[in-house]
Enzyme design. Structure first.
Site, PDB file in Angstrom:
ATOM      1  N   LYS A  44       0.812  -1.229   0.000  1.00 18.14           N
ATOM      2  CA  LYS A  44       0.000   0.000   0.000  1.00 18.14           C
ATOM      3  C   LYS A  44       0.839   1.269   0.000  1.00 18.14           C
ATOM      4  O   LYS A  44       0.524   2.234  -0.660  1.00 18.14           O
ATOM      5  CB  LYS A  44      -0.928   0.021   1.235  1.00 18.14           C
ATOM      6  CG  LYS A  44      -1.778  -1.203   1.398  1.00 18.14           C
ATOM      7  CD  LYS A  44      -1.558  -1.880   2.743  1.00 18.14           C
ATOM      8  CE  LYS A  44      -1.409  -3.395   2.582  1.00 18.14           C
ATOM      9  NZ  LYS A  44      -0.802  -4.089   3.669  1.00 18.14           N
ATOM     10  N   ARG A  94      17.112  -4.882  15.057  1.00 20.31           N
ATOM     11  CA  ARG A  94      17.541  -3.765  15.893  1.00 20.31           C
ATOM     12  C   ARG A  94      17.057  -4.034  17.314  1.00 20.31           C
ATOM     13  O   ARG A  94      17.666  -4.782  18.046  1.00 20.31           O
ATOM     14  CB  ARG A  94      16.969  -2.444  15.360  1.00 20.31           C
ATOM     15  CG  ARG A  94      17.630  -1.985  14.072  1.00 20.31           C
ATOM     16  CD  ARG A  94      16.822  -0.939  13.377  1.00 20.31           C
ATOM     17  NE  ARG A  94      15.488  -1.442  13.096  1.00 20.31           N
ATOM     18  CZ  ARG A  94      14.582  -0.827  12.349  1.00 20.31           C
ATOM     19  NH1 ARG A  94      14.838   0.349  11.841  1.00 20.31           N
ATOM     20  NH2 ARG A  94      13.405  -1.377  12.127  1.00 20.31           N
ATOM     21  N   SER A 132      14.500   3.725   8.111  1.00 19.27           N
ATOM     22  CA  SER A 132      14.259   4.520   6.896  1.00 19.27           C
ATOM     23  C   SER A 132      13.098   5.471   7.103  1.00 19.27           C
ATOM     24  O   SER A 132      13.152   6.639   6.705  1.00 19.27           O
ATOM     25  CB  SER A 132      13.949   3.594   5.716  1.00 19.27           C
ATOM     26  OG  SER A 132      15.041   2.760   5.454  1.00 19.27           O
TER      27      SER A 132
END
Ligand code: PNS
Length: 162
Positions: A44, A94, A132
């Site tokens: 999406k 992470r 990001s």
């Protein structure tokens, strides 16, 4: 070369960060060759960078790394890995917050392709809070993110939001 000497590192890489770079460098310590595979059919969310732009930035960030290939793929990651003769997927982990989604994907991928294994490489502490999407958000408000991304990505982010 044995098939296990090759690993695929799949992701959206929109854009590639120093955290991703860290994972590639760690993977090169384990595998002979690493394919950084950019997903070309995002669901999406509209990506900020086109697949070509993302691949170009990754290629530049990894310039000189002869054992790395940058490619793109559509469809399922395990199908892509098999098509390249790879039996290992590399993923970065992470914080604990990554774990649920990664576990779900790894187990589903194993169900889909029992011959393809997922290994997780822990981020270095410096990259634990780098993602990001957070960096895109910060850059969209005109702030400098060059500490967290390769120089070419910092430059492209500046251009996108100027
Ligand atoms: O960088 P990302 O967005 O965390 O990467 C996620 C990615 C691309 C690895 C994941 O969405 C993926 O593998 N997509 C391809 C479709 C697929 O194989 N789906 C089944 C996984 S359970």
């Amino acid at each position: 070369m044995k098939a296990r000497a090759l690993a695929v590192y799949p992701g959206s890489f929109d854009p590639f960060t120093n955290g991703h770079l860290d994972v590639v460098e760690r993977a090169l310590g384990i595998f002979d060759r690493v394919i950084v595979a950019v997903l070309a059919n995002p669901d999406k969310r509209a990506p900020l960078f086109t697949v070509e732009e993302r691949m170009g930035m990754i290629g530049q960030a990894l310039e000189g790394q002869e054992r790395v290939e940058v490619d793109s793929f559509r469809g399922l990651t395990v199908d892509y890995a098999r098509s390249r003769g790879a039996h290992t997927l590399v993923k970065g982990l992470r914080a604990y917050s990554d774990f649920d989604a990664e576990l779900q994907q790894a187990l589903m991928n194993r169900k889909l392709a029992p011959d393809v294994h997922t290994i997780f490489l822990m981020s270095s502490f410096a990259h634990i809070f780098v993602s990001s999407s957070i960096l895109k958000d910060i850059a969209s408000h005109g702030r400098d993110v060059s500490e967290f991304v390769p120089p070419v990505v910092a430059q492209r982010l500046k251009e996108k939001f100027s």
